[in-house]
Design a protein around this motif. Structure first.
Motif, mmCIF file in Angstrom:
data_model
loop_
_atom_site.group_PDB
_atom_site.id
_atom_site.type_symbol
_atom_site.label_atom_id
_atom_site.label_comp_id
_atom_site.label_asym_id
_atom_site.label_seq_id
_atom_site.Cartn_x
_atom_site.Cartn_y
_atom_site.Cartn_z
ATOM 1 N N LEU A 85 0.829 -1.205 0.000
ATOM 2 C CA LEU A 85 0.000 0.000 0.000
ATOM 3 C C LEU A 85 0.866 1.259 0.000
ATOM 4 N N VAL A 86 1.937 1.245 0.798
ATOM 5 C CA VAL A 86 2.854 2.384 0.829
ATOM 6 C C VAL A 86 3.523 2.565 -0.529
ATOM 7 N N PHE A 87 3.909 1.441 -1.146
ATOM 8 C CA PHE A 87 4.569 1.486 -2.459
ATOM 9 C C PHE A 87 3.667 2.153 -3.487
ATOM 10 N N ASP A 88 2.402 1.717 -3.549
ATOM 11 C CA ASP A 88 1.470 2.275 -4.528
ATOM 12 C C ASP A 88 1.151 3.735 -4.235
ATOM 13 N N THR A 89 0.975 4.057 -2.946
ATOM 14 C CA THR A 89 0.627 5.425 -2.577
ATOM 15 C C THR A 89 1.774 6.381 -2.873
ATOM 16 N N ALA A 90 2.999 5.925 -2.649
ATOM 17 C CA ALA A 90 4.154 6.779 -2.900
ATOM 18 C C ALA A 90 4.289 7.125 -4.379
ATOM 19 N N LYS A 91 3.830 6.242 -5.254
ATOM 20 C CA LYS A 91 3.876 6.550 -6.681
ATOM 21 C C LYS A 91 2.900 7.664 -7.035
ATOM 22 N N ALA A 92 1.805 7.756 -6.252
ATOM 23 C CA ALA A 92 0.755 8.727 -6.576
ATOM 24 C C ALA A 92 0.855 10.017 -5.769
ATOM 25 N N ASP A 93 1.531 9.985 -4.641
ATOM 26 C CA ASP A 93 1.551 11.139 -3.738
ATOM 27 C C ASP A 93 2.996 11.554 -3.453
ATOM 28 N N VAL A 94 3.342 12.766 -3.876
ATOM 29 C CA VAL A 94 4.716 13.238 -3.732
ATOM 30 C C VAL A 94 5.111 13.399 -2.268
ATOM 31 N N ALA A 95 4.128 13.560 -1.366
ATOM 32 C CA ALA A 95 4.460 13.740 0.053
ATOM 33 C C ALA A 95 5.222 12.545 0.615
ATOM 34 N N LEU A 96 4.899 11.358 0.157
ATOM 35 C CA LEU A 96 5.602 10.163 0.640
ATOM 36 C C LEU A 96 6.955 9.981 -0.039
ATOM 37 N N ARG A 97 7.178 10.730 -1.110
ATOM 38 C CA ARG A 97 8.472 10.627 -1.784
ATOM 39 C C ARG A 97 9.455 11.689 -1.290
ATOM 40 N N ALA A 98 8.959 12.620 -0.484
ATOM 41 C CA ALA A 98 9.838 13.656 0.067
ATOM 42 C C ALA A 98 10.794 13.044 1.092
ATOM 43 N N GLY A 99 11.997 13.603 1.172
ATOM 44 C CA GLY A 99 12.999 13.065 2.089
ATOM 45 C C GLY A 99 12.679 13.347 3.546
ATOM 46 N N ILE A 100 13.151 12.455 4.420
ATOM 47 C CA ILE A 100 12.978 12.673 5.857
ATOM 48 C C ILE A 100 13.909 13.802 6.300
ATOM 49 N N PRO A 101 13.636 14.444 7.436
ATOM 50 C CA PRO A 101 14.492 15.550 7.904
ATOM 51 C C PRO A 101 15.926 15.106 8.132
ATOM 52 N N ARG A 102 16.831 16.052 7.956
ATOM 53 C CA ARG A 102 18.237 15.761 8.232
ATOM 54 C C ARG A 102 18.425 15.300 9.678
ATOM 55 N N GLN A 103 19.278 14.319 9.850
ATOM 56 C CA GLN A 103 19.683 13.775 11.157
ATOM 57 C C GLN A 103 18.536 13.100 11.910
ATOM 58 N N LEU A 104 17.461 12.754 11.182
ATOM 59 C CA LEU A 104 16.336 12.092 11.850
ATOM 60 C C LEU A 104 16.765 10.769 12.488
ATOM 61 N N LEU A 105 17.685 10.081 11.848
ATOM 62 C CA LEU A 105 18.117 8.789 12.368
ATOM 63 C C LEU A 105 19.091 8.928 13.530
ATOM 64 N N LEU A 106 19.512 10.141 13.801
ATOM 65 C CA LEU A 106 20.494 10.365 14.869
ATOM 66 C C LEU A 106 19.874 10.888 16.152
ATOM 67 N N VAL A 107 18.710 11.536 16.027
ATOM 68 C CA VAL A 107 18.103 12.151 17.210
ATOM 69 C C VAL A 107 16.627 11.802 17.286
ATOM 70 N N THR A 161 9.693 14.418 18.744
ATOM 71 C CA THR A 161 8.263 14.187 18.942
ATOM 72 C C THR A 161 7.459 14.546 17.701
ATOM 73 N N ALA A 162 8.012 15.392 16.863
ATOM 74 C CA ALA A 162 7.291 15.794 15.649
ATOM 75 C C ALA A 162 7.151 14.639 14.670
ATOM 76 N N VAL A 163 8.051 13.658 14.771
ATOM 77 C CA VAL A 163 8.003 12.518 13.846
ATOM 78 C C VAL A 163 6.708 11.738 14.016
ATOM 79 N N ALA A 164 6.288 11.495 15.249
ATOM 80 C CA ALA A 164 5.060 10.735 15.493
ATOM 81 C C ALA A 164 3.852 11.441 14.879
ATOM 82 N N THR A 165 3.820 12.757 14.989
ATOM 83 C CA THR A 165 2.717 13.524 14.409
ATOM 84 C C THR A 165 2.714 13.383 12.887
ATOM 85 N N LYS A 166 3.902 13.475 12.284
ATOM 86 C CA LYS A 166 4.009 13.351 10.832
ATOM 87 C C LYS A 166 3.583 11.954 10.374
ATOM 88 N N LEU A 167 4.054 10.916 11.053
ATOM 89 C CA LEU A 167 3.706 9.548 10.675
ATOM 90 C C LEU A 167 2.218 9.286 10.880
#
Length: 460
Positions: A274-296, A299-305
């Motif tokens: 479902l994510v694969f198909d939706t990402a093809k149709a919606d540019v929001a899911l193709r946008a990159g995650i914030p810088r250093q998200l994997l390092l820190v 709380t904003a991530v939960a809201t975005k997800l």
């Protein structure tokens, strides 16, 4: 199609896969109905009605069916006997992989396994002198009638169905109190076995676990099974069983199913597509995650997800089909092949008339074939995002069923544009090749020839 490993079982792998051997006993006509998967299950739990079973017992509470039926008792006894072990040992079976010898006493489980191949005289000595329970893994690999039963049950449940035989001497118990991550059906084959069931600590458990005697409380059910009796209990049900003193040994068969077949498992499998198909149709899911998200942590991530999940839920509401490619492939590649009594070539070598444009065709082995949509597994061709996969079990190996061996999926893949034509074949008792919903005659002929070569259709 690519190979895909399956997690290994509890027993360690030792020695070569045993050669196929038939250890059959004459038992007359079967009291079970093998005309269809639903007919088999109806006769399997008789006299309980199927509707009653799923409404009142399935995943809810234990069901005890005690039958005074000599014909059924004789049939059950033929499924596996203590006397079968001598022949099986002569064909090459191994401790850990095929057989465990163990005893539970004074709160502890003792294992009597040796290294390497099982020798019948040593196994029988541990059984007689040490009162060890013999646990035989997946006897459907050797016993034709169990293959016949479990193959139909896999068709009925749409889930893998395994089995184990437990042979316990008088006055002994093999396993400690525990619960399993599978739905369990117990068939009493020889002698009598005393059972105690307890309230689950983890309803519909996802894991196997041993429970201490001082934690499980008093039994909710206590009874003795005799040949021909059947017991069902849901995953998570704590249980233990022993053979009463003064009686002959007890042999029972555990048939299990629905491991990793929950809504949670299905959701994990379908959400990726479902994510694969939706990402093809919606540019929001193709946008990159914030810088250093994997390092820190943020709380904003939960809201975005959460927002993305709500979007996916809305898309799912409007989706006609949800695909579970991994679960379907796993089931198809690990299940039993169709039960057959003749030449195996009838399953794997195409026969009959070659289909052409003027032919009428029909699907064969419907219960052993699954359709799904998944990502293109040919990474060299990035122009085609998703493909239709046709998986089947006609070429599966019975001798490795449910043994944790690496397996390979069998089947075909087609462009997504072939889906409507495939559904026509699946949903029709017979269909003209000319009527298939494909653009060209060449595509129609390619489709039916591919399916015929895989023994999935025949000309009528």
């Amino acid at each position: 199609m690519p190979k895909k490993a399956r997690p290994a079982g509890d027993g360690k792998e030792e020695g070569p896969v045993p050669k196929q051997v038939k250890v059959e006993a004459a038992c007359g006509p079967s009291p079970l109905n093998f005309d269809s998967p639903s007919g088999l299950f109806e006769s399997f739990i008789s006299p309980i009605q199927t509707e009653t079973f799923f409404k009142e017992f399935w995943e809810q509470k234990p069901l005890l069916i005690q039958r005074d039926d000599p014909a059924l008792a004789t049939y059950y006894q033929s499924l596996f006997r203590l006397s079968d072990l001598e022949s099986l040992c002569s064909w090459g079976i191994y401790y850990g992989r095929d057989v465990n010898a163990c005893r539970y006493v004074h709160g502890k489980k003792k294992v009597f396994n040796k290294d390497g191949r099982v020798h019948f005289l040593q196994l029988r000595q541990d059984f007689d002198q040490k009162r060890a329970t013999i646990q035989f893994h997946q006897p459907q690999r050797f016993k034709d009638e169990l293959w016949r039963v479990q193959e139909k049950l896999e068709c009925y449940f749409g889930s893998l169905v395994g089995s184990n035989v437990y042979i316990t001497p008088a006055g002994a118990q093999g396993l400690p109190p525990h619960y399993d991550d599978v739905e369990v059906f117990i068939l009493q084959l020889e002698g009598e076995k005393h059972w105690r069931l307890y309230q689950p600590t983890v309803p519909l458990a996802r894991e196997y676990s041993v429970e201490a005697e001082d934690r499980i409380g008093r039994p909710t059910h206590e009874f003795t099974l005799k040949p021909g009796d059947l017991l069902y209990f849901p995953r998570g049900t704590i249980h233990q069983a022993d053979t009463p003193e003064g009686l002959a040994h007890s042999t029972h068969l555990t048939i299990s199913t629905y491991q990793r077949s929950s809504w949670g498992d299905f959701l994990l499998d379908t959400i990726s597509g479902l994510v694969f198909d939706t990402a093809k149709a919606d540019v929001a899911l193709r946008a990159g995650i914030p810088r250093q998200l994997l390092l820190v942590e943020s709380t904003a991530v939960a809201t975005k997800l959460s927002g993305f999940l709500r979007m996916l839920a809305d898309r799912m509401e409007g989706t006609k089909e949800l695909h579970s490619p991994d679960m379907k492939e796993d089931f198809a590649m690990n299940r039993l092949p169709p039960y057959y009594t003749g030449d195996r070539a009838e399953l794997v070598v195409p026969g009959g008339e070659l289909p052409g444009l003027d032919s009428t065709v029909r699907l064969q082995f419907r219960d052993h074939v699954v359709l799904t949509v998944g990502p293109n597994q040919d990474l060299s061709d990035e122009t085609q995002g998703r493909m239709v996969y046709v998986y089947h079990s006609l070429q599966n190996r019975r001798d490795t069923h449910m043994m944790g061996n690496e397996t390979e999926s069998h089947g075909l893949r087609f462009p997504l544009s072939y889906m409507d034509a495939l559904k026509q074949i699946w949903n029709s008792s017979a269909i003209s090749v000319k009527d298939l919903k494909l653009t060209t005659d060449e595509e129609k002929q390619n489709l039916v020839l591919s399916l015929w070569t895989e023994c999935l259709i025949q000309v009528v």
